[in-house]
Enzyme design. Structure first.
Site, short mmCIF file in Angstrom:
data_model
loop_
_atom_site.label_atom_id
_atom_site.label_comp_id
_atom_site.label_asym_id
_atom_site.label_seq_id
_atom_site.Cartn_x
_atom_site.Cartn_y
_atom_site.Cartn_z
N ASN A 88 42.54 9.47 77.68
CA ASN A 88 41.61 9.58 78.78
C ASN A 88 40.27 8.93 78.41
O ASN A 88 40.13 8.35 77.34
CB ASN A 88 41.44 11.05 79.17
CG ASN A 88 41.28 11.24 80.66
OD1 ASN A 88 40.53 10.51 81.30
ND2 ASN A 88 41.98 12.22 81.21
N HIS A 112 30.64 7.83 54.51
CA HIS A 112 29.66 7.24 53.59
C HIS A 112 29.49 8.12 52.36
O HIS A 112 29.66 9.34 52.45
CB HIS A 112 28.32 7.06 54.30
CG HIS A 112 28.42 6.21 55.52
ND1 HIS A 112 28.43 4.84 55.48
CD2 HIS A 112 28.54 6.55 56.84
CE1 HIS A 112 28.54 4.36 56.70
NE2 HIS A 112 28.60 5.36 57.54
N ARG A 168 48.45 29.53 65.54
CA ARG A 168 49.80 30.04 65.72
C ARG A 168 50.80 28.91 65.69
O ARG A 168 50.44 27.74 65.80
CB ARG A 168 49.92 30.84 67.01
CG ARG A 168 49.85 30.02 68.30
CD ARG A 168 50.05 30.95 69.49
NE ARG A 168 50.07 30.26 70.76
CZ ARG A 168 51.16 29.70 71.31
NH1 ARG A 168 52.30 29.70 70.68
NH2 ARG A 168 51.09 29.12 72.49
#
Length: 197
Positions: A84, A114, A182
């Site tokens: 999206n 970095h 879970r």
């Protein structure tokens, strides 16, 4: 060894001042700009531009604009890939997505980082470690995936997560830092949605 070769081998490299890498990033950003300027209805033109930009695509893929990346050639998409709006992929270290990956808005995949010490950081040095996303993965809105992370198969990453470590297959993970809350089970085949993440 060139800075590009160091980058591709996941060694510390000069990303800031190396002219070859700067030119590659500018060429990539120009293609991203062109892609983002295309009308949404120009599906064929958008597809052709993405195939020119990306290292590998499946037959079925779609990325909503705007979309930005650093090099493009280090991105590999599996089949049935969908992302999206506002996807950012900093692909210096390589980012690969398996089949059937769905990405919600405002997500980032950042292979670059970095050094902690200012001496090397101020010289423009950085590192880039690969990100791997498995098959059948859904990534919620506003997720950021950091360098070196592997996300297994059949995983759901909850919205707003910052993924700093590997996520095992068949799990739901959420949070900052992202953690497994879970396992995905057969019972989920009968559940329309889960509001816990």
């Amino acid at each position: 060894m060139t800075e590009r070769e160091k980058m591709l081998q996941h060694k510390l490299y000069d990303a800031t001042y190396d002219q070859e890498l700067e030119q590659e990033r500018l060429a990539c950003k120009d293609l991203c700009y062109d892609y983002n300027a295309l009308r949404p209805s120009k599906i064929r033109e958008r597809r052709i531009l993405l195939q020119k930009l990306l290292g590998q695509t499946g037959k079925s893929f779609h990325i909503e604009s705007p979309f930005w990346c650093d090099y493009g050639y280090n991105i590999r998409l599996g089949e049935n890939f969908y992302a999206n709006h506002n996807l950012v992929i900093l692909d210096a270290g390589g980012v690969s997505f398996g089949d059937n990956v769905f990405i919600a808005p405002n997500c980032g995949f950042h292979t670059s980082g970095h050094p902690i010490d200012t001496k090397r950081r101020n010289k423009g040095l950085e590192y880039a470690y690969p990100i791997r996303v498995g098959h059948h993965v859904w990534i919620g809105a506003g997720v950021n995936v950091l360098p070196g992370v592997t996300i297994g198969d059949n995983v759901v990453i909850g919205s707003g997560s910052v993924v700093t470590k590997d996520i095992p297959s068949n799990s739901v993970a959420v949070g900052n830092p992202c953690r497994v809350i879970r396992q995905i089970t057969e019972a989920d085949d009968q559940t329309p949605f889960d509001r816990t993440f």
